[in-house]
Design a protein around this motif. Structure first.
Motif, PDB file in Angstrom:
ATOM      1  N   GLU A  55       0.852  -1.186   0.000  1.00  0.00           N
ATOM      2  CA  GLU A  55       0.000   0.000   0.000  1.00  0.00           C
ATOM      3  C   GLU A  55       0.889   1.238   0.000  1.00  0.00           C
ATOM      4  OE1 GLU A  55      -3.473   0.285   0.112  1.00  0.00           O
ATOM      5  OE2 GLU A  55      -3.659  -1.883  -0.141  1.00  0.00           O
ATOM      6  N   PRO A  56       0.309   2.422  -0.206  1.00  0.00           N
ATOM      7  CA  PRO A  56       1.112   3.650  -0.168  1.00  0.00           C
ATOM      8  C   PRO A  56       1.839   3.882   1.163  1.00  0.00           C
ATOM      9  CG  PRO A  56      -1.026   4.091  -1.151  1.00  0.00           C
ATOM     10  CD  PRO A  56      -1.054   2.675  -0.660  1.00  0.00           C
ATOM     11  N   VAL A  57       1.299   3.367   2.272  1.00  0.00           N
ATOM     12  CA  VAL A  57       1.954   3.561   3.573  1.00  0.00           C
ATOM     13  C   VAL A  57       3.047   2.536   3.821  1.00  0.00           C
ATOM     14  CG1 VAL A  57      -0.038   4.649   4.652  1.00  0.00           C
ATOM     15  CG2 VAL A  57       0.200   2.180   4.734  1.00  0.00           C
ATOM     16  N   GLY A  58       3.163   1.517   2.973  1.00  0.00           N
ATOM     17  CA  GLY A  58       4.169   0.480   3.135  1.00  0.00           C
ATOM     18  C   GLY A  58       3.550  -0.902   3.013  1.00  0.00           C
ATOM     19  N   ARG A  59       4.274  -1.882   3.525  1.00  0.00           N
ATOM     20  CA  ARG A  59       3.807  -3.272   3.487  1.00  0.00           C
ATOM     21  C   ARG A  59       2.721  -3.445   4.557  1.00  0.00           C
ATOM     22  NH1 ARG A  59       3.845  -7.429   0.018  1.00  0.00           N
ATOM     23  NH2 ARG A  59       4.478  -9.390   0.921  1.00  0.00           N
ATOM     24  N   VAL A  60       1.589  -4.030   4.161  1.00  0.00           N
ATOM     25  CA  VAL A  60       0.433  -4.152   5.051  1.00  0.00           C
ATOM     26  C   VAL A  60      -0.022  -5.605   5.066  1.00  0.00           C
ATOM     27  CG1 VAL A  60      -1.967  -3.448   5.394  1.00  0.00           C
ATOM     28  CG2 VAL A  60      -0.305  -1.792   4.587  1.00  0.00           C
ATOM     29  N   VAL A  61      -0.423  -6.082   6.244  1.00  0.00           N
ATOM     30  CA  VAL A  61      -1.020  -7.409   6.375  1.00  0.00           C
ATOM     31  C   VAL A  61      -2.494  -7.233   6.705  1.00  0.00           C
ATOM     32  CG1 VAL A  61      -0.422  -7.639   8.837  1.00  0.00           C
ATOM     33  CG2 VAL A  61      -0.854  -9.676   7.478  1.00  0.00           C
ATOM     34  N   VAL A  62      -3.339  -8.009   5.992  1.00  0.00           N
ATOM     35  CA  VAL A  62      -4.781  -8.001   6.222  1.00  0.00           C
ATOM     36  C   VAL A  62      -5.159  -9.409   6.657  1.00  0.00           C
ATOM     37  CG1 VAL A  62      -7.040  -7.623   5.200  1.00  0.00           C
ATOM     38  CG2 VAL A  62      -5.107  -6.242   4.464  1.00  0.00           C
ATOM     39  N   PHE A  63      -5.627  -9.538   7.889  1.00  0.00           N
ATOM     40  CA  PHE A  63      -5.972 -10.845   8.427  1.00  0.00           C
ATOM     41  C   PHE A  63      -7.371 -11.250   7.982  1.00  0.00           C
ATOM     42  CE2 PHE A  63      -2.943  -9.226  11.629  1.00  0.00           C
ATOM     43  CZ  PHE A  63      -1.979 -10.203  11.494  1.00  0.00           C
ATOM     44  N   SER A  64      -7.526 -12.516   7.620  1.00  0.00           N
ATOM     45  CA  SER A  64      -8.857 -13.007   7.249  1.00  0.00           C
ATOM     46  C   SER A  64      -9.706 -13.105   8.508  1.00  0.00           C
ATOM     47  CB  SER A  64      -8.757 -14.366   6.568  1.00  0.00           C
ATOM     48  OG  SER A  64      -8.215 -15.311   7.455  1.00  0.00           O
ATOM     49  N   GLY A  65     -10.991 -12.845   8.350  1.00  0.00           N
ATOM     50  CA  GLY A  65     -11.889 -12.878   9.481  1.00  0.00           C
ATOM     51  C   GLY A  65     -11.900 -11.596  10.280  1.00  0.00           C
ATOM     52  N   VAL A  89       3.326  -3.511   8.470  1.00  0.00           N
ATOM     53  CA  VAL A  89       4.382  -4.415   8.912  1.00  0.00           C
ATOM     54  C   VAL A  89       5.678  -3.605   8.937  1.00  0.00           C
ATOM     55  CG1 VAL A  89       5.612  -6.546   8.402  1.00  0.00           C
ATOM     56  CG2 VAL A  89       3.186  -6.367   7.870  1.00  0.00           C
ATOM     57  N   ARG A  90       6.277  -3.502  10.102  1.00  0.00           N
ATOM     58  CA  ARG A  90       7.435  -2.620  10.285  1.00  0.00           C
ATOM     59  C   ARG A  90       8.753  -3.197   9.773  1.00  0.00           C
ATOM     60  NH1 ARG A  90       5.263   2.142  10.861  1.00  0.00           N
ATOM     61  NH2 ARG A  90       3.717   2.214  12.492  1.00  0.00           N
ATOM     62  N   SER A  91       8.930  -4.502   9.834  1.00  0.00           N
ATOM     63  CA  SER A  91      10.229  -5.069   9.450  1.00  0.00           C
ATOM     64  C   SER A  91      10.037  -6.417   8.754  1.00  0.00           C
ATOM     65  CB  SER A  91      11.105  -5.258  10.689  1.00  0.00           C
ATOM     66  OG  SER A  91      10.534  -6.227  11.547  1.00  0.00           O
ATOM     67  N   GLN A  92      11.105  -6.883   8.150  1.00  0.00           N
ATOM     68  CA  GLN A  92      11.101  -8.184   7.484  1.00  0.00           C
ATOM     69  C   GLN A  92      10.941  -9.303   8.510  1.00  0.00           C
ATOM     70  OE1 GLN A  92      11.065  -8.553   4.252  1.00  0.00           O
ATOM     71  NE2 GLN A  92      11.132 -10.775   4.210  1.00  0.00           N
ATOM     72  N   ALA A  93      11.552  -9.140   9.681  1.00  0.00           N
ATOM     73  CA  ALA A  93      11.435 -10.159  10.735  1.00  0.00           C
ATOM     74  C   ALA A  93       9.988 -10.276  11.216  1.00  0.00           C
ATOM     75  CB  ALA A  93      12.351  -9.820  11.904  1.00  0.00           C
ATOM     76  N   GLU A  94       9.312  -9.150  11.356  1.00  0.00           N
ATOM     77  CA  GLU A  94       7.916  -9.169  11.769  1.00  0.00           C
ATOM     78  C   GLU A  94       7.045  -9.842  10.699  1.00  0.00           C
ATOM     79  OE1 GLU A  94       4.428  -6.070  13.218  1.00  0.00           O
ATOM     80  OE2 GLU A  94       6.417  -5.305  12.737  1.00  0.00           O
ATOM     81  N   GLU A  95       7.347  -9.587   9.433  1.00  0.00           N
ATOM     82  CA  GLU A  95       6.597 -10.218   8.351  1.00  0.00           C
ATOM     83  C   GLU A  95       6.792 -11.727   8.355  1.00  0.00           C
ATOM     84  OE1 GLU A  95       6.234 -10.136   3.481  1.00  0.00           O
ATOM     85  OE2 GLU A  95       7.157  -8.449   4.511  1.00  0.00           O
ATOM     86  N   LEU A  96       8.018 -12.179   8.587  1.00  0.00           N
ATOM     87  CA  LEU A  96       8.273 -13.619   8.643  1.00  0.00           C
ATOM     88  C   LEU A  96       7.571 -14.270   9.832  1.00  0.00           C
ATOM     89  CD1 LEU A  96      12.049 -13.727   7.669  1.00  0.00           C
ATOM     90  CD2 LEU A  96      10.091 -14.407   6.283  1.00  0.00           C
ATOM     91  N   LYS A  97       7.499 -13.556  10.952  1.00  0.00           N
ATOM     92  CA  LYS A  97       6.805 -14.074  12.130  1.00  0.00           C
ATOM     93  C   LYS A  97       5.309 -14.220  11.851  1.00  0.00           C
ATOM     94  CE  LYS A  97       5.799 -11.693  15.995  1.00  0.00           C
ATOM     95  NZ  LYS A  97       5.982 -10.906  17.213  1.00  0.00           N
ATOM     96  N   ILE A  98       4.728 -13.228  11.202  1.00  0.00           N
ATOM     97  CA  ILE A  98       3.306 -13.276  10.857  1.00  0.00           C
ATOM     98  C   ILE A  98       3.046 -14.384   9.836  1.00  0.00           C
ATOM     99  CG2 ILE A  98       1.412 -12.002   9.788  1.00  0.00           C
ATOM    100  CD1 ILE A  98       2.648  -9.455  11.010  1.00  0.00           C
ATOM    101  N   LYS A  99       3.941 -14.512   8.840  1.00  0.00           N
ATOM    102  CA  LYS A  99       3.764 -15.564   7.830  1.00  0.00           C
ATOM    103  C   LYS A  99       3.820 -16.948   8.453  1.00  0.00           C
ATOM    104  CE  LYS A  99       5.131 -13.427   3.510  1.00  0.00           C
ATOM    105  NZ  LYS A  99       6.041 -13.469   2.354  1.00  0.00           N
ATOM    106  N   SER A 100       4.744 -17.159   9.386  1.00  0.00           N
ATOM    107  CA  SER A 100       4.829 -18.483  10.016  1.00  0.00           C
ATOM    108  C   SER A 100       3.580 -18.773  10.852  1.00  0.00           C
ATOM    109  CB  SER A 100       6.091 -18.603  10.862  1.00  0.00           C
ATOM    110  OG  SER A 100       6.035 -17.735  11.966  1.00  0.00           O
ATOM    111  N   PHE A 101       3.053 -17.755  11.537  1.00  0.00           N
ATOM    112  CA  PHE A 101       1.817 -17.946  12.295  1.00  0.00           C
ATOM    113  C   PHE A 101       0.665 -18.288  11.366  1.00  0.00           C
ATOM    114  CE2 PHE A 101      -2.181 -15.935  13.656  1.00  0.00           C
ATOM    115  CZ  PHE A 101      -2.471 -16.732  14.742  1.00  0.00           C
ATOM    116  N   LEU A 102       0.534 -17.557  10.253  1.00  0.00           N
ATOM    117  CA  LEU A 102      -0.565 -17.813   9.316  1.00  0.00           C
ATOM    118  C   LEU A 102      -0.438 -19.191   8.671  1.00  0.00           C
ATOM    119  CD1 LEU A 102      -1.020 -14.335   7.615  1.00  0.00           C
ATOM    120  CD2 LEU A 102      -2.505 -15.438   9.282  1.00  0.00           C
TER     121      LEU A 102
END
Length: 162
Positions: free
Chosen positions: A15-25, A34-47
């Motif tokens: 998005e224009p503000v940066g990388r964004v995660v949209v949770f289903s439900g 998403v502030r960092s690559q590490a945070e994105e990887l943590k969210i991806k592993s949880f999902l």
């Protein structure tokens, strides 16, 4: 890239503000930056963990519910499978709700409770619907492709068997 990776990647948008995660439900048009690559990887592993458990419950539960309800329907005292159709369907739906519905509801409750750990109210942003529609079409195409692949494998098996 597998189906699970495609589904998880669909939750992330640029998005224009940066990388964004949209949770289903979650509520419509709401995402979290998403502030960092590490945070994105943590969210991806949880999902990935969540979706794997969700699909596992659905697939294994469907097979188990089918087997159990078939066993109950074929009992001697039940009148056999040629008995009442409404009774047979009710037994199948009841077993399915017990075997699949209950664990899936409990999994969704845990998922909803874990979501606040991955995004704060300060990181909340409004997202556009356009990229969500594109991702939904991609998911539909993946599902149709898998269905065609399964039908082709089944047809090849039937032709080979003769």
């Amino acid at each position: 890239m597998g189906v699970l990776d495609a589904i998880v990647s669909g939750a992330f948008r640029d998005e224009p503000v940066g990388r964004v995660v949209v949770f289903s439900g979650d509520r419509r048009n709401r995402g979290y930056v998403v502030r960092s690559q590490a945070e994105e990887l943590k969210i991806k592993s949880f999902l990935k963990m969540f979706y794997f458990a969700h699909f596992y419950i659905l697939i294994l539960g469907m097979m188990l519910a089918n087997a159990w309800s078939t066993f109950v329907i074929h009992l001697e005292g039940m009148g056999g499978p040629a008995g009442h159709m409404v009774r047979n369907i009710s037994i199948a739906v009841g077993v399915y709700c017990l075997v699949v519905g209950l664990p899936d509801v409990l999994l969704w409750r845990s998922y909803r409770k874990a979501l606040p750990n991955f995004g704060s109210s300060q990181d909340e942003v409004v997202v556009s619907d356009q990229s969500k529609r594109q991702q939904q079409w991609k998911l539909v195409l993946v599902i149709l492709g898998l269905a065609l692949l399964a039908m082709g494998a089944g047809l090849a098996f039937l032709v080979r068997a003769k």
